[in-house]
Structure formats: C-alpha cells, structure tokens
Write a protein that holds these residues in place. Sequence first.
Motif, PDB file in Angstrom:
ATOM      1  N   VAL A   9      24.966  35.592  43.896  1.00 39.04           N
ATOM      2  CA  VAL A   9      24.950  35.227  45.752  1.00 39.04           C
ATOM      3  C   VAL A   9      23.768  33.943  45.492  1.00 39.04           C
ATOM      4  O   VAL A   9      23.604  32.956  46.350  1.00 39.04           O
ATOM      5  CB  VAL A   9      24.556  35.791  46.937  1.00 39.04           C
ATOM      6  CG1 VAL A   9      24.161  34.892  48.351  1.00 39.04           C
ATOM      7  CG2 VAL A   9      25.560  36.769  47.276  1.00 39.04           C
ATOM      8  N   GLN A  10      23.465  33.968  44.135  1.00 35.84           N
ATOM      9  CA  GLN A  10      22.366  32.829  43.877  1.00 35.84           C
ATOM     10  C   GLN A  10      20.777  32.765  44.722  1.00 35.84           C
ATOM     11  O   GLN A  10      20.700  31.883  45.115  1.00 35.84           O
ATOM     12  CB  GLN A  10      23.021  31.315  43.354  1.00 35.84           C
ATOM     13  CG  GLN A  10      23.906  31.485  42.508  1.00 35.84           C
ATOM     14  CD  GLN A  10      23.317  32.204  40.995  1.00 35.84           C
ATOM     15  OE1 GLN A  10      23.055  30.746  40.702  1.00 35.84           O
ATOM     16  NE2 GLN A  10      23.502  32.840  40.060  1.00 35.84           N
ATOM     17  N   GLU A  11      20.230  33.994  45.091  1.00 34.06           N
ATOM     18  CA  GLU A  11      18.669  34.568  45.792  1.00 34.06           C
ATOM     19  C   GLU A  11      17.870  34.094  44.498  1.00 34.06           C
ATOM     20  O   GLU A  11      18.613  34.076  43.136  1.00 34.06           O
ATOM     21  CB  GLU A  11      19.506  35.601  46.242  1.00 34.06           C
ATOM     22  CG  GLU A  11      18.109  36.005  46.827  1.00 34.06           C
ATOM     23  CD  GLU A  11      16.845  36.368  46.442  1.00 34.06           C
ATOM     24  OE1 GLU A  11      15.697  36.075  47.209  1.00 34.06           O
ATOM     25  OE2 GLU A  11      17.143  37.264  45.135  1.00 34.06           O
ATOM     26  N   ASN A  12      16.797  33.067  45.006  1.00 35.77           N
ATOM     27  CA  ASN A  12      15.696  33.000  44.767  1.00 35.77           C
ATOM     28  C   ASN A  12      14.322  34.277  44.619  1.00 35.77           C
ATOM     29  O   ASN A  12      14.247  34.546  45.691  1.00 35.77           O
ATOM     30  CB  ASN A  12      15.518  31.850  45.302  1.00 35.77           C
ATOM     31  CG  ASN A  12      15.894  30.096  45.262  1.00 35.77           C
ATOM     32  OD1 ASN A  12      16.604  30.531  43.891  1.00 35.77           O
ATOM     33  ND2 ASN A  12      15.291  29.580  45.715  1.00 35.77           N
ATOM     34  N   THR A  13      14.414  34.812  43.510  1.00 38.81           N
ATOM     35  CA  THR A  13      12.931  35.689  43.616  1.00 38.81           C
ATOM     36  C   THR A  13      11.743  34.685  43.331  1.00 38.81           C
ATOM     37  O   THR A  13      11.933  34.105  42.058  1.00 38.81           O
ATOM     38  CB  THR A  13      13.243  36.820  43.588  1.00 38.81           C
ATOM     39  OG1 THR A  13      14.646  37.757  43.182  1.00 38.81           O
ATOM     40  CG2 THR A  13      12.078  37.880  42.885  1.00 38.81           C
ATOM     41  N   TRP A  14      10.956  35.251  44.141  1.00 37.51           N
ATOM     42  CA  TRP A  14       9.543  34.257  44.074  1.00 37.51           C
ATOM     43  C   TRP A  14       8.177  35.300  42.885  1.00 37.51           C
ATOM     44  O   TRP A  14       8.124  36.447  43.742  1.00 37.51           O
ATOM     45  CB  TRP A  14       9.010  34.198  45.147  1.00 37.51           C
ATOM     46  CG  TRP A  14       9.427  32.373  45.187  1.00 37.51           C
ATOM     47  CD1 TRP A  14      10.990  32.385  46.242  1.00 37.51           C
ATOM     48  CD2 TRP A  14      10.223  30.742  45.212  1.00 37.51           C
ATOM     49  NE1 TRP A  14      11.527  31.314  46.634  1.00 37.51           N
ATOM     50  CE2 TRP A  14      10.744  30.574  45.632  1.00 37.51           C
ATOM     51  CE3 TRP A  14       9.334  30.604  43.965  1.00 37.51           C
ATOM     52  CZ2 TRP A  14      11.251  28.930  45.204  1.00 37.51           C
ATOM     53  CZ3 TRP A  14       8.586  29.164  44.563  1.00 37.51           C
ATOM     54  CH2 TRP A  14       9.682  28.497  45.113  1.00 37.51           C
ATOM     55  N   ILE A  15       8.289  34.784  41.998  1.00 37.07           N
ATOM     56  CA  ILE A  15       6.633  35.459  41.522  1.00 37.07           C
ATOM     57  C   ILE A  15       5.588  34.128  42.032  1.00 37.07           C
ATOM     58  O   ILE A  15       5.247  32.812  41.431  1.00 37.07           O
ATOM     59  CB  ILE A  15       7.054  35.530  40.203  1.00 37.07           C
ATOM     60  CG1 ILE A  15       8.210  37.012  39.777  1.00 37.07           C
ATOM     61  CG2 ILE A  15       5.234  36.191  39.355  1.00 37.07           C
ATOM     62  CD1 ILE A  15       8.856  36.470  38.059  1.00 37.07           C
ATOM     63  N   ALA A  16       4.706  34.514  42.566  1.00 37.75           N
ATOM     64  CA  ALA A  16       3.702  33.770  42.931  1.00 37.75           C
ATOM     65  C   ALA A  16       1.850  34.509  42.868  1.00 37.75           C
ATOM     66  O   ALA A  16       1.418  35.733  42.543  1.00 37.75           O
ATOM     67  CB  ALA A  16       3.017  33.221  44.580  1.00 37.75           C
TER      68      ALA A  16
END
Length: 211
Positions: free
Chosen positions: A11-18
């Motif tokens: 589903v082309q989801e964005n996982t974020w690393i901050a």
Amino acid sequence: MEARWLTVGPVQENTWIARQDGSESCLLIDPGDEPQTLLNALEELNTTPAAILITHCHFDHVGAVKAMAEATKAPVYCPEGEVFILENINDFVRFPGFGPFESYTPEHTVKDGDTLTLAGFTIDVIGTPGHSPDHVTYSIPQEKAIFSGDVLFQGSIGRTDLPGCDHDTLMRSIQKLLDTLPDDTGVLPGHMDPTTLGQERRSNPFLRELV
C-alpha cells in the motif's frame, strides 16, 4: 531534526525514522511492513528506537510493529481506542490478499492532550479521528513538524469509506490542526510526500469547505 521516510509494503505506506541530528536514539513511527528494510535503515543510521509510535492501527501502518518491537526492544505507544485492533489485527484486514499480520499488545497507550518526552523530543499527542476511530497526530512543536498518519496528504485527505471512518469528523480534525498550528508546520504523512499546513490550506481542493 533529522527525519527519513521509507515507503514500504503493497500500500506504499511511509514509515518514519526521526531523531535529533546524529543521535543514537530515535523515534520509529508507523512501522507498516518490511521489517528487515526498516532494521537495515536503523543500522545504516546507527540509531535505535527509543519508542515506536502508532498514529492508527490500519494494517498498512502496523504490519511490522511486532517484529520491530521484538527486534529493537522499543516500547510501543498506541492510541488507546485502537488497542483492540492491534491485538487482533487480522480481524480488521478488510481486503483479500493482504496479511496475515502479527498482533501485538502495546506497552503504552496515548490519547488527545498527552505529552511524551522521548528521544530528546517533547511530543504533543493530538486527537485527529475520522480516518480511523481514535487516530492521533504526533506534534513536535520545537521542530514545527507533525507526523500526521492518514489525516492529511499533499493535495488530498484520508479516506473515509472504511468501517469506523467519518468524513465530518475527519474535517473537524483537520480544522483543529489548521487552527492550532502555524502554517509553516511540516506535515510528515503516512503516504505520499511531505507538505506543510500552509500549502494545504492554500491549495488542497478537499479543504475548500474549511477555508
């Protein structure tokens, strides 16, 4: 703040690393799929999650939660009204061909008005339901940035044709963000590219009724 997004899963989801620039401690937001890809990115950055933050519990945002929690030992923070979804995730996969996924019981719950101190950040939890029943947005005021999950996108908004969704509720949530945060707030979304609240206020066709 240094923020990297990895687009994962079908589903082309964005996982974020901050993280704070160069910090060995970070936030991992919405690990949706491809845990090995996420682990490789953490290793490349030489950083370890202090916490895993979930905006909402649709499968494309939590599909790798269990794997990442076990691999990193990071505690999971989940909207309190959606814990039952995370604990029974396969019961809530509405589309054939996806999953199975691994359920997980979070270490912590969050709700509107909470403040978290994690990985050197002070994080405000803002209730933004509509796309899901207890969706939250994580705001980092000193960075003028929000991790908005599936509330607001570049030129679009979260879908409201799924069980537990409601269009009017979603629009009130977006209105709250527009009313309480500055226009130069960066929107780091769960799909598509980053944007700002001001850009969406000016150009997002779905927000015309609010403007």
